[in-house]
Design a protein around this motif. Structure first.
Motif, mmCIF file in Angstrom:
data_model
loop_
_atom_site.group_PDB
_atom_site.id
_atom_site.type_symbol
_atom_site.label_atom_id
_atom_site.label_comp_id
_atom_site.label_asym_id
_atom_site.label_seq_id
_atom_site.Cartn_x
_atom_site.Cartn_y
_atom_site.Cartn_z
ATOM 1 N N MET A 22 -19.235 -2.018 41.866
ATOM 2 C CA MET A 22 -18.522 -2.435 43.047
ATOM 3 C C MET A 22 -19.317 -2.037 44.277
ATOM 4 O O MET A 22 -20.006 -1.038 44.266
ATOM 5 N N ASP A 40 -19.610 -1.431 48.646
ATOM 6 C CA ASP A 40 -18.914 -0.822 49.763
ATOM 7 C C ASP A 40 -18.948 -1.772 50.940
ATOM 8 O O ASP A 40 -19.842 -2.605 51.059
ATOM 9 N N ASN A 75 -0.183 3.973 48.666
ATOM 10 C CA ASN A 75 -1.613 3.714 48.490
ATOM 11 C C ASN A 75 -2.440 4.626 49.381
ATOM 12 O O ASN A 75 -1.941 5.150 50.377
ATOM 13 N N SER A 99 -7.817 3.324 51.989
ATOM 14 C CA SER A 99 -8.808 2.386 51.464
ATOM 15 C C SER A 99 -8.157 1.329 50.572
ATOM 16 O O SER A 99 -8.434 0.131 50.703
ATOM 17 N N ASP A 100 -7.276 1.770 49.659
ATOM 18 C CA ASP A 100 -6.611 0.820 48.764
ATOM 19 C C ASP A 100 -5.721 -0.147 49.539
ATOM 20 O O ASP A 100 -5.650 -1.338 49.220
ATOM 21 N N LYS A 132 -7.925 -2.720 51.228
ATOM 22 C CA LYS A 132 -8.400 -3.707 50.257
ATOM 23 C C LYS A 132 -7.306 -4.699 49.900
ATOM 24 O O LYS A 132 -7.562 -5.903 49.786
ATOM 25 N N GLU A 133 -6.088 -4.204 49.752
ATOM 26 C CA GLU A 133 -4.970 -5.086 49.426
ATOM 27 C C GLU A 133 -4.708 -6.068 50.563
ATOM 28 O O GLU A 133 -4.481 -7.257 50.334
ATOM 29 N N LEU A 187 -6.879 -7.129 52.792
ATOM 30 C CA LEU A 187 -7.984 -8.092 52.792
ATOM 31 C C LEU A 187 -7.816 -9.116 51.673
ATOM 32 O O LEU A 187 -8.033 -10.314 51.872
ATOM 33 N N ARG A 188 -7.410 -8.652 50.488
ATOM 34 C CA ARG A 188 -7.206 -9.540 49.341
ATOM 35 C C ARG A 188 -6.115 -10.570 49.651
ATOM 36 O O ARG A 188 -6.285 -11.772 49.411
#
Length: 94
Positions: free
Chosen positions: A1, A3, A26, A29-30, A33-34, A36-37
């Motif tokens: 993965m 960065d 969360n 960072s998590d 990411k969520e 952004l997803r």
């Protein structure tokens, strides 16, 4: 993965992400990411990724309103165990 470094995020946006992370159990960072997803899926119309065990466990706890410090600690323990096993050779099942 890989960065990804995102520069010049306003303090207000960082605070909003941190608060969302706290509510959902969360890490910062998590949660980022969520977010952004989810935004990428909305923008591209892409189908969501397949479910992970982590997401399945988390969904079960969310449905019971049990996402809190205890949940976070338990998931941290699972992650430590997973990382410890990562790269370990498979056992011979013959």
């Amino acid at each position: 993965m890989g960065d990804l470094l995102i520069r010049n995020i306003s303090e207000a946006m960082k605070r909003d992400i941190a608060e969302a992370a706290q509510r959902s159990g969360n890490s910062l960072s998590d949660e980022a990411k969520e977010l952004l997803r989810e935004a990428l899926h909305r923008k591209t119309g892409a189908k969501p990724e397949t479910a992970t065990v982590y997401n399945a466990i988390r969904a079960a706890f969310v449905s019971e309103n049990a996402v809190d410090d205890e949940f976070a600690a338990m998931m941290d323990e699972i992650e430590v165990a997973r990382k410890k096993d990562f790269g370990r050779p498979f056992e011979d099942f013959e």
